[in-house]
Design an enzyme around this catalytic site. Structure first.
Site, PDB file in Angstrom:
ATOM      1  N   ARG A  41      27.982  19.395 -10.132  1.00 45.54           N
ATOM      2  CA  ARG A  41      27.106  18.278 -10.471  1.00 45.54           C
ATOM      3  C   ARG A  41      25.923  18.814 -11.254  1.00 45.54           C
ATOM      4  NH1 ARG A  41      23.718  15.982  -6.005  1.00 45.54           N
ATOM      5  NH2 ARG A  41      22.021  16.986  -7.130  1.00 45.54           N
ATOM      6  N   HIS A  64      21.009  13.789  -8.462  1.00 46.00           N
ATOM      7  CA  HIS A  64      21.808  12.800  -7.720  1.00 46.00           C
ATOM      8  C   HIS A  64      21.565  11.391  -8.263  1.00 46.00           C
ATOM      9  CE1 HIS A  64      23.841  10.725  -4.503  1.00 46.00           C
ATOM     10  NE2 HIS A  64      22.739  10.047  -4.216  1.00 46.00           N
ATOM     11  N   TYR A 112      15.891  21.916  -4.977  1.00 44.23           N
ATOM     12  CA  TYR A 112      16.735  22.521  -3.962  1.00 44.23           C
ATOM     13  C   TYR A 112      17.813  23.440  -4.539  1.00 44.23           C
ATOM     14  CZ  TYR A 112      19.207  18.061  -4.961  1.00 44.23           C
ATOM     15  OH  TYR A 112      19.794  16.977  -5.550  1.00 44.23           O
TER      16      TYR A 112
END
Lengths: 408, 260
Positions: B142, B146, B155
């Site tokens: 990814r 998000h 993160y």
């Protein structure tokens, strides 16, 4: 099967003179031999038990009352449900059954007896133990156009599948702007039974009835069971069908109209089981029987009670309830489930909103005790409403009790 | 709601927010196709995070037992919001879970368009002719955040994101392959981008001109037929909006939607 000579055990008293055989029946669950025709097939051998059932191919799946006189027939709630499901499966090939033990075991409570034999394993599916799984699969099949009837062994286990009932079934028609409807029926025993403890006794009527997109039905009599089950199966919306384990074995008279395969009851209409003029008592499922008993006791004391069998929890027949309260001016709501946020709470709010000035007394709510159901039989009896509780509540609304204490 | 589209005409169920709930649905629909004897199968998409949900396990188990023609397509992109796959499961990815349930499974490089096409095409063939489920684990990454309210550099290292973006970008890989075969070039690329942009702008223009749905649409499709209580509520709302127009947006029509 093993044939033995003289000295083998005879099967049943009416086989005197027949060949004496020793029948070795493989250990299958609950394959009880109901009729002599089945016994006959076993004696004749070949193929074992399955042939016994196949000989009955043309027999009805249930053994209803044999009387064909003009006197009212009686039918158990179990047979009413079985016959309704059978007839709807026969009429529409898209209807199919899914659940734990619904097929080979004939249903955990024998509601689906005979249906596997009649319709085959493609339409009566025994599932692995996963409520979330088979409920989700049922919903997916319904999305695609089939009409599943999903059985929960009890509605307590529907908790493991409630996401699919609420988020996948109830909301789909709305979220897809009417493109994807979910013509599914979720059925099973709901509420208290006898000595089954906290995790097997909860009433889920108010949980499901609070959700738009669902219809929630609760039959009482065999007529209710047949009519509402047929209506539920035919309905294009998801229906939660709350049965009651203790009612399955109870018999009720059924008319020829009820026995007809086209019979159905409208969803959203309550039934006035007993007319009265002094106090309205609303109830559903098993409590209808208790309310009727209470009404009988009250009538001997000069109080005429009107008993309403709700039949439909969502949509709730507010018109019938309010019209009744406007006539009697007093209301007692009865349910077995927990009191907070229960069905009685909703009825109370509805009557206060629509018929406030007609009330001559505060509304009384009779419900189960606000504790997880105790296992001990004496405590269980205290935790669910009894007929006396309903009688006392009705008297309180008529100002006929000597004190306002709940135990009066 | 964004991304929660569905279309009966185009054969896809409305996207749900409840993660992995679509997997048992896929099996149910596949069972329906099987009953109808259709030359078709169902494909259910989910992510690495979705494989943790109970519904994933129930669906795979059931699909194997029912012998349903369904393809479970897992896009393992390494992240579920901020949860890396190493915190999601300790198994060797998702492919072994399919095997555990008796479902034939394959792991594919998710960034290789040709490999994916080949795998899915075979899977479809197998699912339909053999009436059995298949699991495909497409391994990818990814690259984006998000959602637009996420900043994933909080993160994970920026270098990691950039590496995948540069080295394993599926669009770049596929484009290079097309160019090496002489089927694509810079001019074609520029033209495609320009045309796509024009099409998009036109679609926006068309959509902007469409009238908003009437307020009555809020009450339809809860059930097959509009129940009387919603009919009453809608009438009440209409009266209120008509009486106090200054309190309501002017571009939402108020006209009644007839109850069935």
């Amino acid at each position: 099967m093993i044939s033995a000579g003289v000295g083998g055990r005879q099967l049943g008293g009416d086989l005197a003179g027949a060949a004496v055989v020793v029948v070795v029946i493989p250990r299958r669950r609950s394959r009880s031999i109901q009729s002599t025709a089945a016994g006959e097939a076993l004696r004749c051998g070949g193929g074992g038990i399955k042939n016994a059932w196949s000989l009955q191919g043309t027999r009805p799946a249930i053994l209803a009352s044999r009387s064909f006189s003009s006197a009212a027939k009686e039918m158990t709630v179990r047979d009413a449900l079985n016959s309704a499901i059978d007839e709807e499966m026969s009429a529409d090939p898209k209807v199919f059954l899914m659940g734990e033990e619904v097929g080979e075991y004939q249903g955990a409570y024998k509601i689906t007896k005979g249906l596997l034999e009649k319709y085959g394993p493609d339409r009566v599916l025994d599932t692995p133990i996963t409520e979330a799984g088979f409920t989700g699969i049922g919903v997916g099949a319904a999305y695609h156009g089939l009409k599943p009837i999903i059985e929960f062994m009890t509605f307590n286990f529907s908790m493991q599948a409630i996401d699919h009932i609420i988020n996948s079934a109830a909301k789909s028609n709305y979220m897809s702007a009417g493109q994807i409807s979910v013509p599914i029926v979720f059925r099973g025993p709901n509420g208290a039974a006898a000595g089954v403890g906290a995790q097997h006794s909860q009433c889920y009527a108010s949980w499901f009835a609070s959700c738009p997109g669902l219809k929630v039905l609760a039959p009482y009599s065999s007529e209710d069971a047949r009519g509402l089950m047929k209506a539920a199966i035919r309905d294009p919306d998801p229906v939660v069908f709350l049965e009651n384990e203790l009612l399955y074995g109870e018999s009720f008279p059924v008319s020829a109209e009820v026995l007809d395969s086209s019979f159905s009851l409208p969803i959203g209409k309550a039934k006035i089981e007993r007319e009265g003029k002094d106090v309205t008592i609303t109830a559903f499922s098993k409590m209808v029987g208790y309310a009727l008993k209470a009404a009988e006791i009250l009538s001997k004391e000069g109080i005429s009670a009107e008993v309403i069998n709700l039949r439909s929890i969502r949509p709730l027949d507010r018109a019938t309830i309010n019209n009744s309260v406007r006539k009697t001016n007093r209301l007692v709501t009865v349910e077995e489930g927990f009191p907070q946020h229960g069905i009685g709470a909703e009825i109370c709010a509805s009557v206060v909103e629509d018929s406030f000035e007609y009330l001559d007394a505060a509304i009384e709510r009779i419900a189960g005790a606000d504790v997880p159901m105790p296992y001990a039989a004496n405590l269980e009896r205290l935790a669910v409403p009894q007929v006396e509780d309903i009688v006392r509540a009705a008297k309180r609304t008529c100002y006929r009790s000597s004190s306002l204490a709940a135990t009066a | 709601m964004p991304v929660h589209y569905g279309s009966k005409k185009l054969n896809y169920f409305t996207v749900a927010s409840t993660i992995a709930s679509q997997l048992p649905h896929a099996v149910g629909a596949a069972y329906s196709l099987k009953m109808d004897g259709k030359d078709a199968c169902v494909v259910g998409y989910f992510g690495d995070g979705g494989s943790s949900e109970g519904d994933f396990h129930a669906a795979l188990n059931f699909a194997a037992v029912l012998e349903a023609p369904v393809i479970f397509l897992c896009r393992n992109n390494g992240w579920a919001i901020s949860t890396p796959a190493s915190d999601q499961f300790r198994s060797d990815g998702v492919v072994v879970k399919g095997q555990a349930y008796g479902v034939r499974s394959i792991r594919v490089d998710g960034n290789d368009a040709l490999a994916m096409y080949s795998a899915v095409r075979s899977a479809r063939e197998m699912a339909i002719t053999e009436q059995k489920p298949i699991l495909i684990e497409a391994v990818t990454y990814r690259v984006g955040h998000h959602t637009t309210s996420d900043d994933s550099t909080r993160y994970r290292p920026l270098e990691e994101i950039e590496w995948w973006q540069m080295a394993r970008n599926p669009l770049t890989l596929y484009r290079k392959w097309l160019e090496s075969n002489g089927w694509w070039n810079d001019e074609a690329e520029a033209e495609l981008r320009s045309n796509s942009r024009k099409e998009l702008l036109k679609a926006i223009q068309v959509a902007e001109k469409i009238e908003k749905p009437p307020v009555g649409d809020m009450f339809t499709d809860v059930y097959d037929a509009v129940p009387s209580n919603l009919f009453e509520q809608e009438k009440l709302l209409q009266q209120t909006v008509t009486r106090y127009p200054q309190d309501y947006p002017s571009d939402v029509p108020v006209r009644a939607v007839p109850s069935s």
